[in-house]
Write a protein that holds these residues in place. Sequence first.
Motif, short mmCIF file in Angstrom:
data_model
loop_
_atom_site.label_atom_id
_atom_site.label_comp_id
_atom_site.label_asym_id
_atom_site.label_seq_id
_atom_site.Cartn_x
_atom_site.Cartn_y
_atom_site.Cartn_z
N PRO A 15 20.08 -3.29 80.66
CA PRO A 15 21.64 -3.23 80.57
C PRO A 15 22.44 -2.76 81.68
O PRO A 15 23.59 -2.61 81.75
CB PRO A 15 21.71 -2.47 79.22
N GLU A 16 21.88 -2.43 82.94
CA GLU A 16 22.60 -2.30 84.12
C GLU A 16 22.88 -3.69 84.79
O GLU A 16 23.91 -3.83 85.63
CB GLU A 16 21.73 -1.63 85.26
N CYS A 17 22.47 -4.83 84.06
CA CYS A 17 23.18 -6.07 84.31
C CYS A 17 24.49 -6.32 83.96
O CYS A 17 24.92 -5.65 82.93
CB CYS A 17 22.23 -7.22 84.12
N VAL A 43 21.79 9.67 83.28
CA VAL A 43 20.83 10.62 84.18
C VAL A 43 20.98 10.21 85.55
O VAL A 43 20.72 11.00 86.49
CB VAL A 43 19.39 10.81 84.05
N ASN A 44 21.28 8.90 86.09
CA ASN A 44 21.59 8.39 87.55
C ASN A 44 22.72 9.22 88.11
O ASN A 44 23.77 8.51 88.41
CB ASN A 44 21.75 6.79 87.64
N THR A 45 22.97 10.32 88.03
CA THR A 45 24.15 11.33 88.56
C THR A 45 23.43 12.41 89.36
O THR A 45 22.25 12.92 88.98
CB THR A 45 24.80 11.68 87.42
N PRO A 89 22.61 4.59 95.21
CA PRO A 89 24.15 4.37 95.43
C PRO A 89 24.83 4.33 94.14
O PRO A 89 25.97 4.91 94.29
CB PRO A 89 23.76 2.82 95.88
N MET A 90 24.22 4.07 92.98
CA MET A 90 25.12 4.38 91.58
C MET A 90 25.29 5.72 91.40
O MET A 90 26.42 5.85 91.34
CB MET A 90 24.35 3.72 90.47
N ALA A 91 24.40 6.62 91.76
CA ALA A 91 24.60 8.09 91.34
C ALA A 91 25.75 8.49 92.41
O ALA A 91 26.41 9.52 91.98
CB ALA A 91 23.27 8.85 91.46
N VAL A 120 15.49 -6.20 93.75
CA VAL A 120 14.77 -5.11 94.64
C VAL A 120 15.86 -4.01 94.97
O VAL A 120 16.81 -4.07 95.26
CB VAL A 120 14.21 -5.66 95.84
N CYS A 121 15.13 -2.76 94.44
CA CYS A 121 15.90 -1.61 94.81
C CYS A 121 15.24 -1.02 96.25
O CYS A 121 14.15 -0.61 96.02
CB CYS A 121 15.70 -0.66 93.69
N PRO A 122 15.98 -0.98 97.30
CA PRO A 122 15.29 -0.71 98.59
C PRO A 122 14.99 0.73 98.59
O PRO A 122 14.10 1.30 99.40
CB PRO A 122 16.58 -0.94 99.55
N ASN A 123 15.87 1.48 97.78
CA ASN A 123 15.50 3.17 97.73
C ASN A 123 14.21 3.20 97.00
O ASN A 123 13.53 4.13 97.40
CB ASN A 123 16.67 3.87 97.10
N MET A 124 13.99 2.59 96.33
CA MET A 124 12.83 3.03 95.15
C MET A 124 11.56 2.56 96.31
O MET A 124 10.43 2.76 95.81
CB MET A 124 12.79 1.97 94.00
N LYS A 125 11.71 1.97 97.02
CA LYS A 125 10.78 1.04 97.85
C LYS A 125 10.32 2.00 99.07
O LYS A 125 9.55 1.79 100.05
CB LYS A 125 10.75 -0.16 98.45
S1 SF4 Z 1 17.63 0.47 90.79
FE1 SF4 Z 1 18.09 1.61 92.44
S2 SF4 Z 1 20.43 1.56 92.84
FE2 SF4 Z 1 19.84 0.68 90.74
S3 SF4 Z 1 20.19 2.77 89.30
FE3 SF4 Z 1 18.00 2.32 90.02
S4 SF4 Z 1 17.84 3.94 91.69
FE4 SF4 Z 1 19.87 3.53 91.40
#
Ligand code: SF4
Length: 303
Positions: free
Chosen positions: A199-201, A113-115, A87-89, A259-264
């Motif tokens: 650091p994404e926090c 790189v999250n793009t 979702p961030m990308a 928890v990142c639902p996409n990673m799961k």
């Molecule tokens: S944890 Fe999930 S939502 Fe957050 S940056 Fe990583 S892939 Fe994107």
Amino acid sequence: MSQLELKSEIQRLKEENNALILAHTYQNDEVQDIADYIGDSLELSRLAANTPHQVLVFCGVHFMAESAAILSPEKTVLLPAPDAGCPMADMADAETVREWRVKYPQATVVSYVNTSAAVKAESDICCTSSNALRVVRSLDAEEIIFLPDKNLGSYIASQVPEKRFHLWPGFCRTHHRVTVEDVEKAKNAYPEAKVLIHPECQPAVSARADFVGSTKQIVEQVGKLEASIFIIGTEMGIIHGLKKRYPQKKFYLLTPGLVCPNMKKITLREIAASLQHLEPVISVAEPIRTQARLALERMLALS
Ligand code: SF4
């Protein structure tokens, strides 16, 4: 099929297809256990570019598989769950990057790189959370457009006060929801613990950490510290690897919501199906691929 049968089927298909399984640190435990390599975005990008394997099974989210496809167009890059996005990308788009360039003509565009590939193609250089500081410091530019993560951008800006930052308003839904109260609560529960935060926090959360760093840096930092109890402020998948690597140490997740639902979305079942049918294939059309590759290669040359 049982878990055991799935594992042996994956092994068989992997050998048959000369495939390599790459898994991000945030993946499900069982995916990490069958992966050939586990790492962060930077490590996995490097591996994807340098391995002689022709088929790469990328267990992560879409932008990661896309980066592998950008760097290695001759290889078959599989993403076992094609709807595993970030979702961030999705918070950054190429057209707005072009508008920001017009608005800040002196600025260099640094993309996490999250793009998407289209956004990378509009960027001067990419970075990961492991090398963002090195990338920004390496640039002659005094003005930086940093995207899409405002939290990582704020953290880097605080370390490089001599440069002026224009921060994109994006964020990771998983990390952004951690609060200062979560940190205080965890510290009160385990006063002797060291607090390691990604650091994404949000900046106020990172400011309360004993250490701020990428997943790779967090794993390394645990090894360097004498402490035996750690509060971990990043996606829960990292705990599996930490427990395996440091069995004598104790780890607590900063908050249960990490928890990142996409990673799961990827499980053994998706990996087996993906290897069996050699799909879904991730590829990037020209000329976007060539343009995006330049931004990625500039980053890889520095790290
Ligand atoms: S944890 Fe999930 S939502 Fe957050 S940056 Fe990583 S892939 Fe994107």
